[in-house]
Design a protein around this motif. Structure first.
Motif, PDB file in Angstrom:
ATOM      1  N   GLU A  24       5.224   2.112   0.686  1.00 50.90           N
ATOM      2  CA  GLU A  24       4.447   1.288   1.619  1.00 50.90           C
ATOM      3  C   GLU A  24       5.230   1.053   2.903  1.00 50.90           C
ATOM      4  O   GLU A  24       4.690   1.179   4.001  1.00 50.90           O
ATOM      5  CB  GLU A  24       4.078  -0.048   0.976  1.00 50.90           C
ATOM      6  CG  GLU A  24       3.022   0.083  -0.092  1.00 50.90           C
ATOM      7  CD  GLU A  24       2.687  -1.237  -0.769  1.00 50.90           C
ATOM      8  OE1 GLU A  24       3.104  -2.307  -0.289  1.00 50.90           O
ATOM      9  OE2 GLU A  24       1.985  -1.185  -1.799  1.00 50.90           O
ATOM     10  N   ALA A  25       6.514   0.720   2.759  1.00 51.81           N
ATOM     11  CA  ALA A  25       7.354   0.479   3.941  1.00 51.81           C
ATOM     12  C   ALA A  25       7.490   1.744   4.775  1.00 51.81           C
ATOM     13  O   ALA A  25       7.363   1.710   6.004  1.00 51.81           O
ATOM     14  CB  ALA A  25       8.724  -0.036   3.515  1.00 51.81           C
ATOM     15  N   LYS A  26       7.722   2.861   4.107  1.00 54.50           N
ATOM     16  CA  LYS A  26       7.872   4.136   4.816  1.00 54.50           C
ATOM     17  C   LYS A  26       6.581   4.514   5.546  1.00 54.50           C
ATOM     18  O   LYS A  26       6.608   4.932   6.697  1.00 54.50           O
ATOM     19  CB  LYS A  26       8.259   5.229   3.827  1.00 54.50           C
ATOM     20  CG  LYS A  26       8.638   6.522   4.450  1.00 54.50           C
ATOM     21  CD  LYS A  26       9.132   7.472   3.362  1.00 54.50           C
ATOM     22  CE  LYS A  26       9.656   8.758   3.963  1.00 54.50           C
ATOM     23  NZ  LYS A  26      10.129   9.682   2.924  1.00 54.50           N
ATOM     24  N   ALA A  27       5.444   4.334   4.876  1.00 55.04           N
ATOM     25  CA  ALA A  27       4.156   4.635   5.508  1.00 55.04           C
ATOM     26  C   ALA A  27       3.942   3.765   6.737  1.00 55.04           C
ATOM     27  O   ALA A  27       3.518   4.238   7.793  1.00 55.04           O
ATOM     28  CB  ALA A  27       3.027   4.441   4.504  1.00 55.04           C
ATOM     29  N   SER A  28       4.257   2.497   6.595  1.00 57.38           N
ATOM     30  CA  SER A  28       4.079   1.555   7.699  1.00 57.38           C
ATOM     31  C   SER A  28       5.003   1.878   8.870  1.00 57.38           C
ATOM     32  O   SER A  28       4.573   1.906  10.026  1.00 57.38           O
ATOM     33  CB  SER A  28       4.335   0.134   7.197  1.00 57.38           C
ATOM     34  OG  SER A  28       4.232  -0.774   8.249  1.00 57.38           O
ATOM     35  N   MET A  34       2.885   6.565  14.599  1.00 56.46           N
ATOM     36  CA  MET A  34       2.356   7.900  14.918  1.00 56.46           C
ATOM     37  C   MET A  34       0.890   7.821  15.336  1.00 56.46           C
ATOM     38  O   MET A  34       0.485   8.419  16.336  1.00 56.46           O
ATOM     39  CB  MET A  34       2.432   8.816  13.686  1.00 56.46           C
ATOM     40  CG  MET A  34       3.670   9.581  13.507  1.00 56.46           C
ATOM     41  SD  MET A  34       3.405  10.570  11.983  1.00 56.46           S
ATOM     42  CE  MET A  34       4.432  11.930  12.349  1.00 56.46           C
ATOM     43  N   ILE A  35       0.112   7.086  14.541  1.00 56.77           N
ATOM     44  CA  ILE A  35      -1.324   6.977  14.817  1.00 56.77           C
ATOM     45  C   ILE A  35      -1.565   6.200  16.107  1.00 56.77           C
ATOM     46  O   ILE A  35      -2.397   6.585  16.928  1.00 56.77           O
ATOM     47  CB  ILE A  35      -2.053   6.345  13.618  1.00 56.77           C
ATOM     48  CG1 ILE A  35      -1.906   7.249  12.380  1.00 56.77           C
ATOM     49  CG2 ILE A  35      -3.526   6.111  13.936  1.00 56.77           C
ATOM     50  CD1 ILE A  35      -2.295   6.596  11.078  1.00 56.77           C
ATOM     51  N   LEU A  36      -0.815   5.128  16.297  1.00 56.06           N
ATOM     52  CA  LEU A  36      -0.953   4.355  17.538  1.00 56.06           C
ATOM     53  C   LEU A  36      -0.616   5.213  18.760  1.00 56.06           C
ATOM     54  O   LEU A  36      -1.256   5.084  19.807  1.00 56.06           O
ATOM     55  CB  LEU A  36      -0.066   3.103  17.491  1.00 56.06           C
ATOM     56  CG  LEU A  36      -0.526   2.013  16.525  1.00 56.06           C
ATOM     57  CD1 LEU A  36       0.550   0.940  16.404  1.00 56.06           C
ATOM     58  CD2 LEU A  36      -1.851   1.408  16.957  1.00 56.06           C
ATOM     59  N   SER A  37       0.358   6.095  18.615  1.00 54.33           N
ATOM     60  CA  SER A  37       0.751   6.947  19.751  1.00 54.33           C
ATOM     61  C   SER A  37      -0.342   7.934  20.141  1.00 54.33           C
ATOM     62  O   SER A  37      -0.310   8.493  21.231  1.00 54.33           O
ATOM     63  CB  SER A  37       2.053   7.695  19.436  1.00 54.33           C
ATOM     64  OG  SER A  37       1.815   8.778  18.548  1.00 54.33           O
ATOM     65  N   LEU A  38      -1.316   8.137  19.252  1.00 60.24           N
ATOM     66  CA  LEU A  38      -2.425   9.039  19.549  1.00 60.24           C
ATOM     67  C   LEU A  38      -3.589   8.334  20.234  1.00 60.24           C
ATOM     68  O   LEU A  38      -4.618   8.946  20.513  1.00 60.24           O
ATOM     69  CB  LEU A  38      -2.902   9.717  18.256  1.00 60.24           C
ATOM     70  CG  LEU A  38      -1.845  10.577  17.560  1.00 60.24           C
ATOM     71  CD1 LEU A  38      -2.381  11.097  16.233  1.00 60.24           C
ATOM     72  CD2 LEU A  38      -1.409  11.723  18.457  1.00 60.24           C
ATOM     73  N   ALA A  40      -4.861   5.064  19.167  1.00 63.37           N
ATOM     74  CA  ALA A  40      -5.512   4.024  18.368  1.00 63.37           C
ATOM     75  C   ALA A  40      -5.113   2.649  18.893  1.00 63.37           C
ATOM     76  O   ALA A  40      -3.995   2.460  19.386  1.00 63.37           O
ATOM     77  CB  ALA A  40      -5.115   4.151  16.902  1.00 63.37           C
ATOM     78  N   THR A  41      -6.031   1.687  18.781  1.00 58.18           N
ATOM     79  CA  THR A  41      -5.710   0.327  19.209  1.00 58.18           C
ATOM     80  C   THR A  41      -5.168  -0.516  18.056  1.00 58.18           C
ATOM     81  O   THR A  41      -4.477  -1.494  18.286  1.00 58.18           O
ATOM     82  CB  THR A  41      -6.941  -0.374  19.821  1.00 58.18           C
ATOM     83  OG1 THR A  41      -8.007  -0.366  18.870  1.00 58.18           O
ATOM     84  CG2 THR A  41      -7.396   0.343  21.084  1.00 58.18           C
ATOM     85  N   SER A  42      -5.485  -0.126  16.809  1.00 58.44           N
ATOM     86  CA  SER A  42      -4.899  -0.795  15.646  1.00 58.44           C
ATOM     87  C   SER A  42      -5.020   0.107  14.428  1.00 58.44           C
ATOM     88  O   SER A  42      -5.898   0.977  14.366  1.00 58.44           O
ATOM     89  CB  SER A  42      -5.563  -2.148  15.370  1.00 58.44           C
ATOM     90  OG  SER A  42      -6.851  -1.979  14.823  1.00 58.44           O
ATOM     91  N   VAL A  43      -4.122  -0.110  13.472  1.00 60.68           N
ATOM     92  CA  VAL A  43      -4.124   0.633  12.212  1.00 60.68           C
ATOM     93  C   VAL A  43      -3.827  -0.374  11.107  1.00 60.68           C
ATOM     94  O   VAL A  43      -2.883  -1.158  11.215  1.00 60.68           O
ATOM     95  CB  VAL A  43      -3.043   1.736  12.191  1.00 60.68           C
ATOM     96  CG1 VAL A  43      -3.070   2.486  10.864  1.00 60.68           C
ATOM     97  CG2 VAL A  43      -3.201   2.689  13.357  1.00 60.68           C
ATOM     98  N   LYS A  44      -4.635  -0.327  10.073  1.00 60.89           N
ATOM     99  CA  LYS A  44      -4.412  -1.199   8.922  1.00 60.89           C
ATOM    100  C   LYS A  44      -4.390  -0.323   7.677  1.00 60.89           C
ATOM    101  O   LYS A  44      -5.267   0.519   7.485  1.00 60.89           O
ATOM    102  CB  LYS A  44      -5.517  -2.228   8.808  1.00 60.89           C
ATOM    103  CG  LYS A  44      -5.639  -3.017  10.116  1.00 60.89           C
ATOM    104  CD  LYS A  44      -6.126  -4.380   9.927  1.00 60.89           C
ATOM    105  CE  LYS A  44      -6.171  -5.221  11.169  1.00 60.89           C
ATOM    106  NZ  LYS A  44      -6.064  -4.687  12.453  1.00 60.89           N
ATOM    107  N   MET A  45      -3.379  -0.518   6.834  1.00 57.90           N
ATOM    108  CA  MET A  45      -3.286   0.172   5.558  1.00 57.90           C
ATOM    109  C   MET A  45      -3.490  -0.875   4.477  1.00 57.90           C
ATOM    110  O   MET A  45      -2.751  -1.855   4.421  1.00 57.90           O
ATOM    111  CB  MET A  45      -1.936   0.865   5.421  1.00 57.90           C
ATOM    112  CG  MET A  45      -1.722   1.951   6.443  1.00 57.90           C
ATOM    113  SD  MET A  45      -0.155   2.791   6.230  1.00 57.90           S
ATOM    114  CE  MET A  45      -0.295   4.055   7.486  1.00 57.90           C
TER     115      MET A  45
END
Length: 99
Positions: A24-28, A34-38, A40-45
């Motif tokens: 979980e920590a690694k994914a976060s 990475m996703i924000l750099s593309l 995205a305005t927010s990402v929730k896992m």
């Protein structure tokens, strides 16, 4: 709705063979930036079961999400390989209400 700004969302559902707090920590730490750099305005896992989770990504528009789609596919493939998980489904659409 006065002043409501439309957003576009993608939601992907995943299942992992194994999953722990370190994953979980690694994914976060790795995939959210990475996703924000593309664009995205927010990402929730969100964990939905012991070995299942979903990723909810908000984009300011469908056009920005579409522009990022090829790179998002690459990010998903990398995450799937790194964590030995499988994307079960993916959905996308424009928000029509928010509170």
């Amino acid at each position: 709705m006065k002043g409501y700004k439309m957003s576009f969302f993608t939601v992907s559902h995943w299942e992992a063979k194994t999953w722990n707090k370190e994953d979980e920590a690694k994914a976060s730490e790795k995939y959210i930036p990475m996703i924000l750099s593309l664009g995205a305005t927010s990402v929730k896992m969100c964990k939905t079961d012991e070995l299942k989770f979903m990723v909810i990504t908000e984009w300011s528009s469908g056009e920005i999400a579409k522009e990022a789609a090829e790179k998002i596919a690459s990010v998903r493939a990398q995450a799937s390989e790194e964590f030995d998980n499988v994307m079960i489904s993916s959905h996308a659409g424009e928000a029509f209400a928010s509170g």
